[in-house]
Design an enzyme around this catalytic site. Sequence first.
Site, short mmCIF file in Angstrom:
data_model
loop_
_atom_site.label_atom_id
_atom_site.label_comp_id
_atom_site.label_asym_id
_atom_site.label_seq_id
_atom_site.Cartn_x
_atom_site.Cartn_y
_atom_site.Cartn_z
N TYR A 1 50.70 60.40 5.03
CA TYR A 1 50.42 60.24 6.46
C TYR A 1 49.11 59.46 6.66
O TYR A 1 49.05 58.52 7.46
CB TYR A 1 50.34 61.61 7.12
CG TYR A 1 50.18 61.58 8.63
CD1 TYR A 1 51.27 61.30 9.45
CD2 TYR A 1 48.95 61.84 9.22
CE1 TYR A 1 51.13 61.28 10.83
CE2 TYR A 1 48.80 61.83 10.60
CZ TYR A 1 49.90 61.55 11.40
OH TYR A 1 49.76 61.52 12.78
N SER B 1 45.19 57.86 14.20
CA SER B 1 44.87 59.27 14.02
C SER B 1 43.51 59.39 13.36
O SER B 1 43.00 58.43 12.76
CB SER B 1 45.94 59.92 13.12
OG SER B 1 45.57 61.22 12.72
#
Length: 321
Positions: free
Chosen positions: A202, A189
């Site tokens: 995250y 990501s």
Amino acid sequence: MNLSLFIGVSQNMAPDLNSAKKLFIFLGKSVFALLEAMVFALIPKPRKDVAGEIVLVTGAGSGLGRLLALSFAHLGSVLVLWDISKEGNEETCKMAREAGATRVYAYTCDCSRREEVYRVADQVKKEVGDVSILINNAGIVTGKNFLDCPDELMEKSFDVNFKAHLWTYKAFLPAMIASNHGHLVCISSLAGLIGANGLADYCASKFAAFGFAESVFVETFVRKQTGIKTTIVCPFLIKTGMFEGCTTGCPTLLPILEPEYAVRKIVDAILQEKLYLYIPRFLYFMMFLKSFMPLKAALLLTEYLGGFTLMDGFLGHKKQD
């Protein structure tokens, strides 16, 4: 000239000659690599044929994982679908068959549990064969500020977003090494490249996934296992529902991505055997700026792009990839 002096001078010159030789070899190979990169930038690298390859997709029961599975179904691959949701996974299996896949295998697997990953992996090897393209896609997001995030949720983020990669690599990489053939795909990501407000756990898990995939790539390179490829994908937010309610402050430069577009780019990167894929392309420029921008300027740019507030409206969804 004194013989001992001549020998001494010769011995002193030998390291210098070796250093010069190494330098010329390095420069020659570097020029060739740059020219090769320029050629492939102008003329896209031929896409490899993945028909018949055994492709395993984690998190295949919905979202990005489902679309990736369907893309490889169209390409004639043998599909192995893993998801914690049996219902969602079986729906993907049905869709893949309708898309033309003749061999599709669905397995219910909680990728956060090491023993379960190993157990299901052994089942796959017995029932299907050795996986040759491994796509670690499964992921979860808590969407809470660090001090508001319960410990068990942070641990779950690491178990799914990062540790699952360790166990799947352990399970399937040995066969790839034995045949010197395979492809490892890490769906990381932008949060694996840049720290983001409201995404501490995250980001940490995605940074870990990125670093792990890159390190294993280096290991295979050093061992001259050139038949094993790696692709590391770092997208901005994708409209799969995982980041429902999130926003971008500058949709022109940093748009929330359509899933079909993201999947098309990811599959192209795999077929062209690219090591890195950042989407949208503006992320390449962002990472370049990050390497030298003054801190205040970088923070101002982040604020302009909406990076500080992108999680403010986060809703999440019941069924995550």
